[in-house]
Design a protein around this motif. Structure first.
Motif, mmCIF file in Angstrom:
data_model
loop_
_atom_site.group_PDB
_atom_site.id
_atom_site.type_symbol
_atom_site.label_atom_id
_atom_site.label_comp_id
_atom_site.label_asym_id
_atom_site.label_seq_id
_atom_site.Cartn_x
_atom_site.Cartn_y
_atom_site.Cartn_z
ATOM 1 N N GLY A 76 55.918 -13.595 19.832
ATOM 2 C CA GLY A 76 55.187 -14.848 19.998
ATOM 3 C C GLY A 76 55.344 -15.478 21.364
ATOM 4 N N LYS A 77 55.708 -16.733 21.386
ATOM 5 C CA LYS A 77 55.645 -17.556 22.596
ATOM 6 C C LYS A 77 56.334 -16.922 23.801
ATOM 7 N N ALA A 78 57.491 -16.304 23.599
ATOM 8 C CA ALA A 78 58.282 -15.791 24.721
ATOM 9 C C ALA A 78 57.648 -14.577 25.394
ATOM 10 N N THR A 79 56.780 -13.866 24.704
ATOM 11 C CA THR A 79 56.225 -12.615 25.242
ATOM 12 C C THR A 79 54.704 -12.612 25.344
ATOM 13 N N PHE A 80 54.056 -13.556 24.714
ATOM 14 C CA PHE A 80 52.618 -13.472 24.483
ATOM 15 C C PHE A 80 51.801 -13.381 25.773
ATOM 16 N N LEU A 81 51.918 -14.343 26.645
ATOM 17 C CA LEU A 81 51.057 -14.370 27.829
ATOM 18 C C LEU A 81 51.315 -13.179 28.750
ATOM 19 N N GLU A 82 52.562 -12.808 28.928
ATOM 20 C CA GLU A 82 52.852 -11.663 29.789
ATOM 21 C C GLU A 82 52.268 -10.378 29.211
#
Length: 312
Positions: free
Chosen positions: A205-211
């Motif tokens: 989720g949040k920690a990996t999503f955009l990258e």
């Protein structure tokens, strides 16, 4: 009977072992003696009051395996509330038969995460021969099963892990590239010769999503199936355009097993992979029912690999 209840939402400390009356089956329901209970990250969301929660007090959990009291038939289930207990009253249509050769513990360990891995690799993005795909949390319950299924379809897997012990497990499951989370998109592109991956399977989720979008090949698929680190921020459609006409999906098992027929069919296909030896189900730890708090603590701090079970 004994069961794990929460009387308020919060951390693991809200989980309490209590003596409660046996459930009374209603119309279309059967009484099931529970033999093994699956512990899942969605249980953490329920306990905290996010997404899946019932109003307290409530018995937590949705997955397990056991025996129908009246007939002796071995069954497994997911999506039946109140599963952290010695007995449940279950809608008959939501129970799937467990074939000979699949122990109840393995059935409880495999059903939710195994069917999730199955729809991810066969439907959300059907892995093709020689495809590179990125599997986050490659040593987790879904990650280990998803890696194996992608390999069975001819895919090549890059897995992210946080420790060397977990990296070794991901390699055993068939991951060709095992990397840490720091600059994982750059590393994935290096491994694929600059092309990028056909799909990113993201349960973090949040920690990996955009990258993760940086790791995708043109027209690649970002598949967000969980949010262990929190829900990502909203995405503008222009982001998909700027990352090679990418696709984004937020799937759930509730969609892919939305009827009793679809549920039984997918469970059958999963159990066939297990009984034929094509799929190895790793039970990372077993806890007595009374130690549900510890199971949640270990799950949330990522001290575990594979599937966690409670044994009544």
């Amino acid at each position: 009977m004994r069961a794990i209840e929460y009387s308020r939402h919060g951390g693991p400390a809200v989980l309490e072992l209590r003596d409660v009356p046996d459930p009374q089956p209603g119309d279309g329901e059967v009484l099931v003696d529970v033999e093994a209970i699956g512990v899942n990250y969605r249980d953490v969301y329920e306990r905290e009051g996010r997404g899946y929660a019932l109003a307290p007090p409530a018995i937590i959990g949705v997955e397990g395996a056991g025996t129908i009291a009246a007939s002796g038939e071995r069954v497994a289930w997911t999506g039946i509330q109140g599963s952290y207990a010695e007995r449940i009253a279950a809608p008959r249509e939501l129970l799937v038969p467990v074939p000979d050769g699949v122990p109840s513990e393995i059935a409880a360990a495999a059903l939710l995460q195994g069917m999730t891995a199955h729809y991810l690799s066969h439907d959300s993005y059907p892995v093709q021969e020689a495809d590179w795909v990125l599997v986050h949390a490659g040593a987790g319950g879904v990650g280990l099963l998803l890696t194996q299924m992608a390999r069975l379809r001819g895919g090549r897997v890059i897995a992210t892990t946080s420790t060397e012990e977990k990296a070794a497990l991901a390699r055993q499951a068939g991951a060709e590239g095992v990397i840490g989370y720091e600059q994982f998109a750059r590393r994935a592109r290096e491994i694929t010769g600059g092309t990028g991956v056909a799909a990113v399977y993201d349960g973090v989720g949040k920690a990996t999503f955009l990258e993760g979008f940086e790791a995708l090949a043109p027209t690649g698929r970002m598949i967000l199936y969980g949010a262990a680190s929190g829900q990502p921020d909203p995405v503008a459609p222009a982001l998909l355009q700027s990352h090679g006409s990418a696709y984004l999906q937020r799937p759930t098992l509730a969609t892919y097993a939305r009827t009793p027929e679809l549920l039984r069919e997918r469970a059958q296909r999963l159990f066939e992979l297990i009984t034929t030896g094509q799929l190895d189900v790793r039970v990372g730890a077993r806890y007595p029912l009374a130690e549900a708090r510890k199971a949640h603590e270990d799950l949330e701090t990522r001290r575990t690999t594979g599937k966690l079970l409670l044994i009544p």
